[in-house]
Design a protein around this motif. Sequence first.
Motif, PDB file in Angstrom:
ATOM      1  N   TYR A 164       0.835  -1.208   0.000  1.00 29.93           N
ATOM      2  CA  TYR A 164       0.000   0.000   0.000  1.00 29.93           C
ATOM      3  C   TYR A 164       0.867   1.255   0.000  1.00 29.93           C
ATOM      4  O   TYR A 164       0.620   2.196  -0.777  1.00 29.93           O
ATOM      5  CB  TYR A 164      -0.928  -0.008   1.223  1.00 29.93           C
ATOM      6  N   GLN A 165       1.887   1.282   0.852  1.00 30.70           N
ATOM      7  CA  GLN A 165       2.778   2.446   0.894  1.00 30.70           C
ATOM      8  C   GLN A 165       3.504   2.642  -0.442  1.00 30.70           C
ATOM      9  O   GLN A 165       3.666   3.773  -0.907  1.00 30.70           O
ATOM     10  CB  GLN A 165       3.807   2.269   2.020  1.00 30.70           C
ATOM     11  N   ALA A 166       3.918   1.525  -1.028  1.00 35.58           N
ATOM     12  CA  ALA A 166       4.629   1.613  -2.307  1.00 35.58           C
ATOM     13  C   ALA A 166       3.720   2.174  -3.397  1.00 35.58           C
ATOM     14  O   ALA A 166       4.149   2.988  -4.227  1.00 35.58           O
ATOM     15  CB  ALA A 166       5.144   0.235  -2.710  1.00 35.58           C
ATOM     16  N   ARG A 167       2.445   1.764  -3.402  1.00 36.57           N
ATOM     17  CA  ARG A 167       1.510   2.256  -4.412  1.00 36.57           C
ATOM     18  C   ARG A 167       1.309   3.763  -4.269  1.00 36.57           C
ATOM     19  O   ARG A 167       1.348   4.515  -5.258  1.00 36.57           O
ATOM     20  CB  ARG A 167       0.178   1.528  -4.289  1.00 36.57           C
ATOM     21  N   LEU A 168       1.124   4.242  -3.026  1.00 33.89           N
ATOM     22  CA  LEU A 168       0.938   5.670  -2.799  1.00 33.89           C
ATOM     23  C   LEU A 168       2.196   6.458  -3.172  1.00 33.89           C
ATOM     24  O   LEU A 168       2.121   7.512  -3.806  1.00 33.89           O
ATOM     25  CB  LEU A 168       0.578   5.928  -1.330  1.00 33.89           C
ATOM     26  N   ILE A 176      -1.809   5.228 -14.051  1.00 33.17           N
ATOM     27  CA  ILE A 176      -2.518   4.180 -13.332  1.00 33.17           C
ATOM     28  C   ILE A 176      -1.518   3.169 -12.790  1.00 33.17           C
ATOM     29  O   ILE A 176      -0.530   2.840 -13.449  1.00 33.17           O
ATOM     30  CB  ILE A 176      -3.572   3.476 -14.227  1.00 33.17           C
ATOM     31  N   SER A 177      -1.771   2.727 -11.586  1.00 34.39           N
ATOM     32  CA  SER A 177      -0.953   1.702 -10.952  1.00 34.39           C
ATOM     33  C   SER A 177      -1.599   0.333 -11.149  1.00 34.39           C
ATOM     34  O   SER A 177      -2.833   0.208 -11.085  1.00 34.39           O
ATOM     35  CB  SER A 177      -0.790   1.989  -9.460  1.00 34.39           C
ATOM     36  N   TYR A 178      -0.780  -0.651 -11.386  1.00 41.36           N
ATOM     37  CA  TYR A 178      -1.293  -2.009 -11.578  1.00 41.36           C
ATOM     38  C   TYR A 178      -2.071  -2.466 -10.346  1.00 41.36           C
ATOM     39  O   TYR A 178      -3.057  -3.199 -10.456  1.00 41.36           O
ATOM     40  CB  TYR A 178      -0.125  -2.955 -11.843  1.00 41.36           C
ATOM     41  N   GLY A 179      -1.655  -2.011  -9.161  1.00 41.21           N
ATOM     42  CA  GLY A 179      -2.341  -2.399  -7.941  1.00 41.21           C
ATOM     43  C   GLY A 179      -3.751  -1.866  -7.836  1.00 41.21           C
ATOM     44  O   GLY A 179      -4.558  -2.362  -7.046  1.00 41.21           O
TER      45      GLY A 179
END
Length: 524
Positions: free
Chosen positions: A245-249, A305-308
């Motif tokens: 989650y932190q990496a996505r943000l 857009i993020s894959y997550g």
Amino acid sequence: MYRLLIADDEQLEREAIKFIIEESFPGSFTICEAANGLEVVEIALAFKPDLLFLDIKMPGINGLQAAAQINRVLPECRIIIVTAFHYFNYAKEALSLGVVDYITKPAPPEAVVETVKRLIVELESASFKERLAAEREQQLQQITGYFEDDLLVLIAYGEIEAKEIEDYFAILNLQAQTFFAAVATILYPNTPGASILEIEKRVLNKNVVGWVKEYMQKVGRQAYIRSIGAEVFILLLAEENLDEYQARLTGMRLFTELKEALWKEQQIALNIGIGGLCNETGQIGQAFSQAKYALRYEAAPDSIISYGDIERDQQQVFYPYHREKRLYQSILQGDIHASQQLLEDLLTWLREHTSCLEAFQQKVYVGAPRQLTLQIIDCAGSKQMVGPAVDAFAAQNPNIKIDYIIGTSPELPSKIKAQQMAGNVETNVVLTGYDAMGSGLVQQIWERIMPEQKKSFPNLEDNYLPAAKAAFDLFDGYGIVFAWCPGGPMFTYNPDRVKNVPRTTDELLAWCKANPGKFMYPRP
């Protein structure tokens, strides 16, 4: 007087360089010669040369091994590689061994003279050691750039394993706990009634890559950026250890800020796809595949857009093509252990992803035949001989477009090697002679034809005359002899000026000494 050592297993090459030096720098050099790797080390340690012309491919130990031993004892000896090929793979090793320049064979007189002049000035300079260190540092930075570009290309095309990525990181002295993989496409300006040329797109891509590199340095981020085709690949390194989650943000924030800054400064818009979290080097290739999927998933212009953020049931499973390719290569090389291990890995993947196999098979195997292009490069002037066969093949295979190109032997191996390193090989068939064939064998750029394709060439060797059979055996299955003329080298001369025509190698050498500057190699 300076001391010069010339090391080459070909006497004609040694004599040619010696003749150029003696004619251009009379009385300036004491010259010694060596014919193999062991001999050059022995002579160098006793003779202590100021300059060393060194061939890479020699019997005994090769030129780089000899350079390593000489450089340990004589670090100020200036080593010039004389080679038929550009050995990119040896670049970093050669730098550490004191190699300062290279000259291609046959050694052009002007290149030898200019190189020696420059090195004489350096030898006479009082700040030689300081400038040598600065020069090597600059060269190391250039070579580091080559490794960075090479790494991203290999990752992008799925042709590198985790252990090899770690080796690259060790060479580049990289340390990171989290990696962000992103793929971007540039939104080219759309002017009504006008279209942007391909060359303009390439220039714009190059400018964007340069801008992104400067931006990452400005914000204190370590990143590697490379334009591959129409896409820009970005590998961003972070020291912090983040959860998914932190990496996505963090990734969304970093790349959003990058997009906004690029638009503000350059009025250039990007579409960006970001891959999933990477805490291990082995996940980087998968993350780039995810980034490319995310990029195509969101079709709206100027998007990120993020894959997550894609719904789990819509996320894609990526077939491990790189493992399949390595399995094929291992089988061809006869490596049973590696083949068994790779096959087991593929079977494990298939067992874990049975739900996607049917869709994958339909995507790959079902549909209309694709239009393919077969590129043939002719460096031997063989179009008249093979043209009818090529035309017949094209008539029988209408879905294959034949792209017939006339090329030159000196540039061919380096061109194909560059294509292979970039993972974008365009050339399929080569018609050439011994020169480019030998260069390619040394650089390992050819695909083996025989005995793998023996069924396509029944009784091939029975059709050869002894001389043609000898040439075929020399190629070790990597080439097929389709024509043979046992006439040997061809010399062109003006009979009005050349009265006594040389008929042996010794006579030719004597004629060259007696007529400096009158003998030259033709450019194919």
